[in-house]
Design a protein around this motif. Structure first.
Motif, PDB file in Angstrom:
ATOM      1  N   MET A 150      38.561 -24.882  21.821  1.00  0.00           N
ATOM      2  CA  MET A 150      39.365 -23.675  22.019  1.00  0.00           C
ATOM      3  C   MET A 150      40.812 -24.027  22.383  1.00  0.00           C
ATOM      4  O   MET A 150      41.747 -23.318  22.004  1.00  0.00           O
ATOM      5  CB  MET A 150      38.744 -22.797  23.118  1.00  0.00           C
ATOM      6  N   GLN A 151      40.983 -25.126  23.113  1.00  0.00           N
ATOM      7  CA  GLN A 151      42.349 -25.552  23.429  1.00  0.00           C
ATOM      8  C   GLN A 151      43.110 -25.914  22.165  1.00  0.00           C
ATOM      9  O   GLN A 151      44.311 -25.643  22.043  1.00  0.00           O
ATOM     10  CB  GLN A 151      42.305 -26.733  24.402  1.00  0.00           C
ATOM     11  N   THR A 152      42.401 -26.517  21.212  1.00  0.00           N
ATOM     12  CA  THR A 152      43.032 -26.851  19.935  1.00  0.00           C
ATOM     13  C   THR A 152      43.447 -25.586  19.192  1.00  0.00           C
ATOM     14  O   THR A 152      44.530 -25.522  18.600  1.00  0.00           O
ATOM     15  CB  THR A 152      42.069 -27.681  19.061  1.00  0.00           C
ATOM     16  N   LEU A 153      42.595 -24.567  19.244  1.00  0.00           N
ATOM     17  CA  LEU A 153      42.928 -23.301  18.590  1.00  0.00           C
ATOM     18  C   LEU A 153      44.124 -22.630  19.261  1.00  0.00           C
ATOM     19  O   LEU A 153      44.940 -21.989  18.586  1.00  0.00           O
ATOM     20  CB  LEU A 153      41.716 -22.364  18.609  1.00  0.00           C
ATOM     21  N   VAL A 154      44.227 -22.751  20.581  1.00  0.00           N
ATOM     22  CA  VAL A 154      45.388 -22.211  21.281  1.00  0.00           C
ATOM     23  C   VAL A 154      46.655 -22.914  20.799  1.00  0.00           C
ATOM     24  O   VAL A 154      47.676 -22.267  20.489  1.00  0.00           O
ATOM     25  CB  VAL A 154      45.238 -22.358  22.811  1.00  0.00           C
ATOM     26  N   LEU A 155      46.606 -24.237  20.723  1.00  0.00           N
ATOM     27  CA  LEU A 155      47.763 -24.983  20.240  1.00  0.00           C
ATOM     28  C   LEU A 155      48.114 -24.594  18.813  1.00  0.00           C
ATOM     29  O   LEU A 155      49.285 -24.422  18.461  1.00  0.00           O
ATOM     30  CB  LEU A 155      47.489 -26.488  20.332  1.00  0.00           C
ATOM     31  N   LEU A 156      47.074 -24.449  17.979  1.00  0.00           N
ATOM     32  CA  LEU A 156      47.300 -24.027  16.594  1.00  0.00           C
ATOM     33  C   LEU A 156      47.976 -22.666  16.552  1.00  0.00           C
ATOM     34  O   LEU A 156      48.971 -22.463  15.846  1.00  0.00           O
ATOM     35  CB  LEU A 156      45.963 -23.978  15.851  1.00  0.00           C
TER      36      LEU A 156
ATOM     37  N   HIS B 262      34.189 -17.694  26.670  1.00  0.00           N
ATOM     38  CA  HIS B 262      35.127 -18.778  26.966  1.00  0.00           C
ATOM     39  C   HIS B 262      36.407 -18.197  27.564  1.00  0.00           C
ATOM     40  O   HIS B 262      36.911 -17.164  27.100  1.00  0.00           O
ATOM     41  CB  HIS B 262      35.453 -19.567  25.691  1.00  0.00           C
ATOM     42  N   PRO B 263      36.981 -18.822  28.585  1.00  0.00           N
ATOM     43  CA  PRO B 263      38.192 -18.264  29.216  1.00  0.00           C
ATOM     44  C   PRO B 263      39.386 -18.156  28.274  1.00  0.00           C
ATOM     45  O   PRO B 263      40.308 -17.379  28.536  1.00  0.00           O
ATOM     46  CB  PRO B 263      38.469 -19.237  30.374  1.00  0.00           C
ATOM     47  N   LEU B 264      39.388 -18.924  27.196  1.00  0.00           N
ATOM     48  CA  LEU B 264      40.506 -18.876  26.264  1.00  0.00           C
ATOM     49  C   LEU B 264      40.251 -17.944  25.085  1.00  0.00           C
ATOM     50  O   LEU B 264      41.084 -17.835  24.181  1.00  0.00           O
ATOM     51  CB  LEU B 264      40.815 -20.286  25.739  1.00  0.00           C
TER      52      LEU B 264
END
Length: 475
Positions: free
Chosen positions: A1-7, A36-38
């Motif tokens: 999910m962090q990768t998706l946020v960066l994307l 998920h929190p993101l």
């Protein structure tokens, strides 16, 4: 999910990136990702990027897809949030049909949550919007919305009002649609027909004096014989007593039968560990005010459920009074009164002026928030922070549903209310204590609130009782 946020944060710099494909996969995986929190941040970033590619309607389609996926997985509260989003994105002339469909899906979810008056509000909102739509093909939503509203009235225990609303829905069905009573094309008609037969069957068993009124209403639209035939096919229950009907209603999380009979009308449901009871005089202004308040509270409860407002288990009773003009003093508008067995309030509401919708809605939400706050273990500041978060998430447009509730629901005339109020026998089970359960497990009491309640001395922690009981709405 962090990768998706960066994307998502860099999609502006990558115009050729296939964002719709990624967004589609994200929507399919929504039930697995929603906790998920993101999740919210990723969803919003992908929606914003999709907007740039295909506009608001595409965002509505994606919200609808997520909502339907979440409904199928039983995540009703999360689905409701997505469906509200889709409704808002489609509330335009060229995509209004999608918006009407989302209004009806909202009503279905509220119903499945056991929040019947909120469900009724949204079904009537769909009917009202369709009736005023420039596209005449959308008028097919008018009878559907009214008849579904009758079903939700029945769910709330308003079996007499539901009968009257069903009559109006049948007239609309006949006026707006071809083959209006084709069971395959319009199953909602026959679903309500079954409910109407159950209403008549219950009346014959425990409220025989109500049967002539019910028969007369259905006879006025030519359906009394059809109802009688369905009733005749229902297996007889020699033990069909008043207590049986009341217990079954409580067990299924619905209102007790004929809660709209007699001089006082009552709305009951259970959610988040609280047994709610709203009462009012059984006249037109009072009923519209009480249902306006009940719908707002139920929408607010659904919105707050995922945020855990830490509500005290117990009974919360609100007596609604309809005023011809707004009450200027805040304490007189919303006043908590002493009661050893319940948190009890008296709320005075004036009719909402469609020309000043914001002021009326402010008074309504202030009363609903005050009542809910009195049942929370959270400090006032923490509770109000949850309310602010709810507004940021779109609470305002969820409460309004297009038009003021009084306009949406004003179908019955004063004589109808007088006839119901004049009935000498009250609601089924009116003299026995409520033992209601949430219709949906989604709205059961949160474990941490229950633990705080159980572990506290005498059921309530010292100091909490005085803090909650001292909460008064004052200047």
């Amino acid at each position: 999910m962090q990768t998706l946020v960066l994307l998502g944060r860099h999609l502006d710099d990558a115009p050729l990136f296939p964002v719709e494909d990624v967004a589609g996969i994200f929507d399919l995986l929504a039930p697995a990702l929603v906790d998920h929190p993101l999740y919210g941040e990723v969803r919003d970033l992908l929606d914003t990027a999709t907007d740039r590619v295909a506009g608001q309607s595409a965002r509505g389609e994606r919200a609808q897809a997520r909502g339907l996926t979440l409904v199928k997985s039983g995540r009703l509260l999360e689905a409701l949030r997505e469906v509200h989003e889709a409704k808002l994105r489609w509330w335009h002339g060229e995509t209004l049909e999608g918006g009407l469909t989302m209004l009806l899906l909202c009503s279905r979810i509220y119903s499945e949550l056991g929040l019947a008056i909120a469900a009724k509000q949204y079904a009537l909102a769909a009917a009202a919007a369709a009736r005023s739509a420039p596209d005449q093909e959308l008028t097919r939503f008018v009878p559907r919305g009214i008849i579904l509203a009758a079903q939700y009235d029945h769910q709330a225990g308003n079996w007499l009002s539901a009968t009257q609303l069903f009559r109006i829905g049948l007239m609309a069905q006949n006026a707006y649609l071809d083959e209006p009573f084709n069971a395959e094309r319009y199953p909602y008609v026959w679903d309500m027909m079954t409910n109407q037969a159950l209403t008549m069957n219950a009346a014959l068993a425990v409220r025989p004096r109500f049967a002539p009124m019910l028969h007369e209403v259905m006879a006025s639209v030519g359906f009394a014989t059809a109802i009688d035939e369905i009733v005749a096919s229902i297996p007889s229950k020699p033990a069909a007593t008043e207590d049986l009907y009341a217990n079954e209603a409580d067990a299924h999380g619905v209102g007790r039968p004929f809660s709209d009979a007699g001089p006082k009308r009552r709305y009951t449901w259970s959610a988040l560990g609280v047994d709610w009871e709203i009462t009012c005089a059984n006249d037109r202004p009072s009923v519209l005010a009480a249902e306006r308040f009940t719908a707002a509270v139920q929408v607010l409860v659904a919105e707050m459920a995922t945020r855990d407002p830490l509500l005290l288990p117990g009974r919360l009773a609100v007596e609604i009074h309809a005023d011809t003009a707004a009450v200027s003093h805040r304490y007189e508008r919303c006043r908590q009164v002493a009661d050893p067995d319940a948190t009890r309030w008296i709320v005075r509401l004036a009719a909402v002026d469609s020309q000043d919708l914001e002021a009326g809605l402010n008074d309504l939400t202030a009363a609903a928030v005050s009542v809910l706050l009195s049942q929370s273990l959270l400090p006032d500041e923490a509770f109000m922070k949850l309310i602010e978060e709810s507004y940021e998430a779109g609470l305002w447009h969820k409460l309004v549903a297009g038009r003021p509730y009084d306009e949406l629901a004003d179908f019955l005339n004063p004589d109808d209310y007088e006839a119901m109020a004049a009935l000498a026998e009250p609601a089924v089970g009116a003299t026995t204590a409520l033992n209601s359960k949430p219709k949906s497990a989604v709205l059961k009491a949160k474990s941490n609130a229950q633990d705080l309640w159980i572990s506290s001395s005498g059921g309530r922690a010292k100091g909490v009782l005085s803090r909650v009981s001292d909460r008064q709405v004052t200047e």
